[in-house]
Design a protein around this motif. Structure first.
Motif, PDB file in Angstrom:
ATOM      1  N   VAL A 384       0.857  -1.185   0.000  1.00 10.49           N
ATOM      2  CA  VAL A 384       0.000   0.000   0.000  1.00 10.49           C
ATOM      3  C   VAL A 384       0.896   1.239   0.000  1.00 10.49           C
ATOM      4  N   ARG A 385       0.662   2.117  -0.970  1.00 11.75           N
ATOM      5  CA  ARG A 385       1.478   3.334  -1.021  1.00 11.75           C
ATOM      6  C   ARG A 385       0.608   4.518  -1.432  1.00 11.75           C
ATOM      7  N   ARG A 386       1.070   5.715  -1.075  1.00  6.05           N
ATOM      8  CA  ARG A 386       0.350   6.959  -1.322  1.00  6.05           C
ATOM      9  C   ARG A 386       1.022   7.722  -2.458  1.00  6.05           C
ATOM     10  N   THR A 387       0.200   8.240  -3.381  1.00  8.95           N
ATOM     11  CA  THR A 387       0.752   9.064  -4.452  1.00  8.95           C
ATOM     12  C   THR A 387       1.091  10.444  -3.917  1.00  8.95           C
ATOM     13  N   GLU A 388       2.080  11.072  -4.495  1.00  5.16           N
ATOM     14  CA  GLU A 388       2.416  12.439  -4.117  1.00  5.16           C
ATOM     15  C   GLU A 388       1.558  13.442  -4.869  1.00  5.16           C
ATOM     16  N   GLU A 389       1.043  13.044  -6.013  1.00  5.52           N
ATOM     17  CA  GLU A 389       0.213  13.932  -6.819  1.00  5.52           C
ATOM     18  C   GLU A 389      -1.167  14.095  -6.190  1.00  5.52           C
ATOM     19  N   LEU A 390      -1.711  15.314  -6.294  1.00 11.04           N
ATOM     20  CA  LEU A 390      -3.043  15.602  -5.782  1.00 11.04           C
ATOM     21  C   LEU A 390      -4.065  15.506  -6.907  1.00 11.04           C
ATOM     22  N   TYR A 391      -5.239  14.976  -6.589  1.00 12.98           N
ATOM     23  CA  TYR A 391      -6.320  14.835  -7.557  1.00 12.98           C
ATOM     24  C   TYR A 391      -7.539  15.591  -7.040  1.00 12.98           C
ATOM     25  N   ARG A 392      -8.196  16.303  -7.946  1.00 19.78           N
ATOM     26  CA  ARG A 392      -9.358  17.097  -7.573  1.00 19.78           C
ATOM     27  C   ARG A 392     -10.620  16.466  -8.145  1.00 19.78           C
ATOM     28  N   TYR A 393     -11.623  16.287  -7.276  1.00 25.74           N
ATOM     29  CA  TYR A 393     -12.890  15.714  -7.679  1.00 25.74           C
ATOM     30  C   TYR A 393     -14.006  16.721  -7.420  1.00 25.74           C
ATOM     31  N   ASP A 394     -14.843  16.939  -8.429  1.00 22.91           N
ATOM     32  CA  ASP A 394     -16.046  17.728  -8.234  1.00 22.91           C
ATOM     33  C   ASP A 394     -17.135  16.779  -7.746  1.00 22.91           C
ATOM     34  N   VAL A 395     -17.733  17.137  -6.608  1.00 21.30           N
ATOM     35  CA  VAL A 395     -18.577  16.177  -5.894  1.00 21.30           C
ATOM     36  C   VAL A 395     -19.974  16.736  -5.637  1.00 21.30           C
ATOM     37  N   ASN A 396     -20.951  15.876  -5.846  1.00 21.47           N
ATOM     38  CA  ASN A 396     -22.303  16.142  -5.408  1.00 21.47           C
ATOM     39  C   ASN A 396     -22.808  14.908  -4.680  1.00 21.47           C
ATOM     40  N   MET A 397     -23.225  15.086  -3.430  1.00 22.61           N
ATOM     41  CA  MET A 397     -23.685  13.942  -2.651  1.00 22.61           C
ATOM     42  C   MET A 397     -24.852  14.337  -1.756  1.00 22.61           C
ATOM     43  N   TYR A 398     -25.753  13.390  -1.566  1.00 24.92           N
ATOM     44  CA  TYR A 398     -26.879  13.608  -0.669  1.00 24.92           C
ATOM     45  C   TYR A 398     -27.243  12.280  -0.022  1.00 24.92           C
ATOM     46  N   SER A 399     -27.873  12.366   1.143  1.00 17.81           N
ATOM     47  CA  SER A 399     -28.171  11.150   1.890  1.00 17.81           C
ATOM     48  C   SER A 399     -29.482  11.312   2.650  1.00 17.81           C
ATOM     49  N   SER A 400     -30.019  10.177   3.093  1.00 16.01           N
ATOM     50  CA  SER A 400     -31.230  10.175   3.910  1.00 16.01           C
ATOM     51  C   SER A 400     -31.266   8.903   4.727  1.00 16.01           C
ATOM     52  N   ASP A 401     -31.979   8.968   5.851  1.00 14.96           N
ATOM     53  CA  ASP A 401     -32.140   7.799   6.712  1.00 14.96           C
ATOM     54  C   ASP A 401     -33.112   6.841   6.030  1.00 14.96           C
ATOM     55  N   VAL A 402     -32.596   5.677   5.647  1.00 13.60           N
ATOM     56  CA  VAL A 402     -33.408   4.733   4.878  1.00 13.60           C
ATOM     57  C   VAL A 402     -33.807   3.509   5.684  1.00 13.60           C
ATOM     58  N   ALA A 403     -33.398   3.461   6.954  1.00  9.83           N
ATOM     59  CA  ALA A 403     -33.679   2.253   7.733  1.00  9.83           C
ATOM     60  C   ALA A 403     -35.175   2.017   7.866  1.00  9.83           C
ATOM     61  N   GLN A 404     -35.920   3.086   8.154  1.00 11.77           N
ATOM     62  CA  GLN A 404     -37.352   2.916   8.329  1.00 11.77           C
ATOM     63  C   GLN A 404     -38.004   2.494   7.022  1.00 11.77           C
ATOM     64  N   GLY A 405     -37.619   3.129   5.938  1.00 12.94           N
ATOM     65  CA  GLY A 405     -38.143   2.738   4.640  1.00 12.94           C
ATOM     66  C   GLY A 405     -37.730   1.333   4.256  1.00 12.94           C
ATOM     67  N   PHE A 406     -36.518   0.946   4.653  1.00  8.13           N
ATOM     68  CA  PHE A 406     -36.055  -0.403   4.363  1.00  8.13           C
ATOM     69  C   PHE A 406     -36.903  -1.424   5.102  1.00  8.13           C
ATOM     70  N   GLY A 407     -37.248  -1.107   6.342  1.00  9.31           N
ATOM     71  CA  GLY A 407     -38.090  -2.014   7.110  1.00  9.31           C
ATOM     72  C   GLY A 407     -39.434  -2.232   6.451  1.00  9.31           C
ATOM     73  N   GLU A 408     -40.020  -1.136   5.952  1.00  5.04           N
ATOM     74  CA  GLU A 408     -41.328  -1.234   5.318  1.00  5.04           C
ATOM     75  C   GLU A 408     -41.253  -1.962   3.979  1.00  5.04           C
ATOM     76  N   ASN A 409     -40.249  -1.612   3.171  1.00  8.20           N
ATOM     77  CA  ASN A 409     -40.201  -2.089   1.788  1.00  8.20           C
ATOM     78  C   ASN A 409     -39.511  -3.430   1.601  1.00  8.20           C
ATOM     79  N   PHE A 410     -38.635  -3.810   2.533  1.00  8.70           N
ATOM     80  CA  PHE A 410     -37.876  -5.040   2.346  1.00  8.70           C
ATOM     81  C   PHE A 410     -38.036  -6.029   3.497  1.00  8.70           C
ATOM     82  N   VAL A 411     -37.858  -5.556   4.736  1.00  7.72           N
ATOM     83  CA  VAL A 411     -37.905  -6.479   5.868  1.00  7.72           C
ATOM     84  C   VAL A 411     -39.281  -7.115   5.992  1.00  7.72           C
TER      85      VAL A 411
END
Length: 452
Positions: A384-411
């Motif tokens: 395992v080794r680390r690169t010295e070069e830097l990389y830039r990522y343009d990011v869009n992320m979103y999240s939500s609590d899905v446990a309750q929905g998972f219980g209804e829809n799958f469990v």
């Protein structure tokens, strides 16, 4: 059912192929760890993670997880049981019916494992499950119904001293099944015991489905002009024990169905990351209470997600969000963070963008950039080794609590299906056991040696 002695001169081709495939996959997935244990990358990409059922593109994990094994002992004992019991079931049923029972039992194991998550804890939504144990448990269930009076010799070690005994198939299997149910409710260890339970019950159910008209054998005539048979089917006491265990399982599936909607605190995160106009999207999962997580499979989203986890940015930290108002503001972070690879490896992480945290202090939206170094792994030598070069990522992320929905829809649906499989297996064992049992002659009583 009469015994066809010609069956025992055939070769269990499907069992051999399953064993060879499992061994080949284990070698490929563990060679970088010198065959001692599976690599984390294979677990991340191919193990079954219940929360990922919400993403249809991840359903392949139900199948691929059946061919993964955690370490060398895991695959050794699984393949031992598959060889000892699978070949007999295959020779009696034929390849097609045998493989149908094998893979459907594996799916049944997945159903039960997911159905019992409300009882075991929501954190199990994020814990990877792997192994052929569920499918093999189905083979064990079928074997018990087909050969209940066959003699088995089993051994285990008390410290360094071996303890061996010989008993009937039905007693051995019922004892094993009882341990899975009891250990499952006690939450003993890190084994998916209810997956074994589901596979076992599925094996009994699918055996009856596929084999009611499968046995058409010629009557064997012994040189002496008569035959001696042994009792077939399960005894009344064995039926009582099995019924008690199955009713305990049914009670669990019903309870899971009732409380499934109360599951919380598991977030599904959708990540879109771009570098040099090349974009990739994937999903991850995160438990803000324990910090357990399931990273994405795709490279760009996985790199971004890992940086947020390592820098502890998925949870609100005072001072990092500027111009904050109602959990919204500009998130800025820059520094060296330790990685999950250990060995003192750190990476530089620079995060800047608009962020929003919910009332629990969990990141539910981010739009900005992540600049970081990349970790390179030599899979063959484990370097395992680390690169010295830097990389830039343009990011869009979103999240939500899905446990309750998972219980209804799958469990809940899986709890219903698990209940149905349990009820059918109970009916089959109570009233169809003699129909499924192979009639064996006094002169044909092989011993199968198995470690437990």
């Amino acid at each position: 059912m009469e015994v066809d002695w010609k069956l025992h001169r055939r070769r269990p081709i499907a069992t051999y192929i399953l064993i060879a495939t499992n061994i080949a996959v284990y070698i490929i997935s563990s060679y970088q760890n010198f065959l001692t244990q599976i690599s984390d990358d294979w677990v991340t990409r191919y193990a079954f993670v219940p929360i990922m059922l919400q993403e249809p593109m991840q359903w392949y994990r139900i199948f691929t997880s059946m061919f993964l094994h955690g370490d060398i002992l895991h695959i050794f004992f699984n393949m031992w049981f598959l060889y000892m019991f699978g070949k007999e079931v295959e020779l009696s049923l034929g390849i097609t019916r045998y493989l149908a029972i094998y893979f459907l039992s594996g799916i049944s194991a997945t159903l039960f494992h997911t159905a019992f998550i409300p009882i075991l804890g929501s954190i199990n939504l994020l814990i990877p499950a792997l192994g052929a144990s569920g499918a093999i448990s189905g083979v064990l269930g079928a074997y018990m119904m087909m050969y209940p009076r066959r003699r088995l010799s089993a051994c285990w070690f008390l410290f360094i001293f071996p303890f061996c005994f010989t008993t009937s198939t039905s007693f051995f299997m019922l004892f094993w099944f009882a341990t899975q149910v009891i250990y499952g409710y006690l939450r003993f260890g890190s084994v998916a015991f209810f997956a074994h339970v589901g596979g076992f019950l599925g094996g009994i159910t699918f055996l009856y489905t596929f084999s009611r008209k499968a046995y058409r054998y010629e009557q064997l005539v012994l040189p002496w002009g008569f035959t001696i048979t042994i009792e077939i089917g399960l005894s009344k006491l064995e039926k009582l024990v099995f019924a008690t265990l199955v009713l305990a399982v049914i009670g669990g599936t019903i309870y899971s169905y009732i409380i499934a909607s109360q599951m919380t605190n598991v977030y599904m995160i959708t990540i879109r990351a771009c570098m040099n106009n090349v974009c990739s999207s994937d999903k991850a999962a995160f438990d803000p209470i324990t910090n357990d997580n399931v990273p994405p499979s795709e490279d760009y989203p996985r790199i971004v997600f890992n940086r947020f986890v390592w820098a502890d940015l998925l949870r609100y930290r005072p001072g990092l969000v500027k111009y904050e108002q109602d959990g919204k503001g500009i998130l800025q972070y820059s520094g060296w963070v330790p990685t999950s690879f250990g060995r003192g490896i750190t990476v530089l992480v620079d995060v800047s963008g608009w962020a929003e945290y919910d009332s629990r202090g969990v990141l539910i939206y981010f739009n900005g950039s992540v600049t970081t170094q990349v970790i390179q792994i030599d899979r063959f030598f484990g370097i395992v080794r680390r690169t010295e070069e830097l990389y830039r990522y343009d990011v869009n992320m979103y999240s939500s609590d899905v446990a309750q929905g998972f219980g209804e829809n799958f469990v809940r649906p899986m709890a219903l299906v698990s209940t149905f499989i349990s009820i059918v297996s109970l009916i089959v064992s109570m009233y169809k056991d003699r129909e499924l049992s192979m009639e064996e002659y006094w002169g044909y009583q092989p011993f199968i040696y198995t470690p437990i």
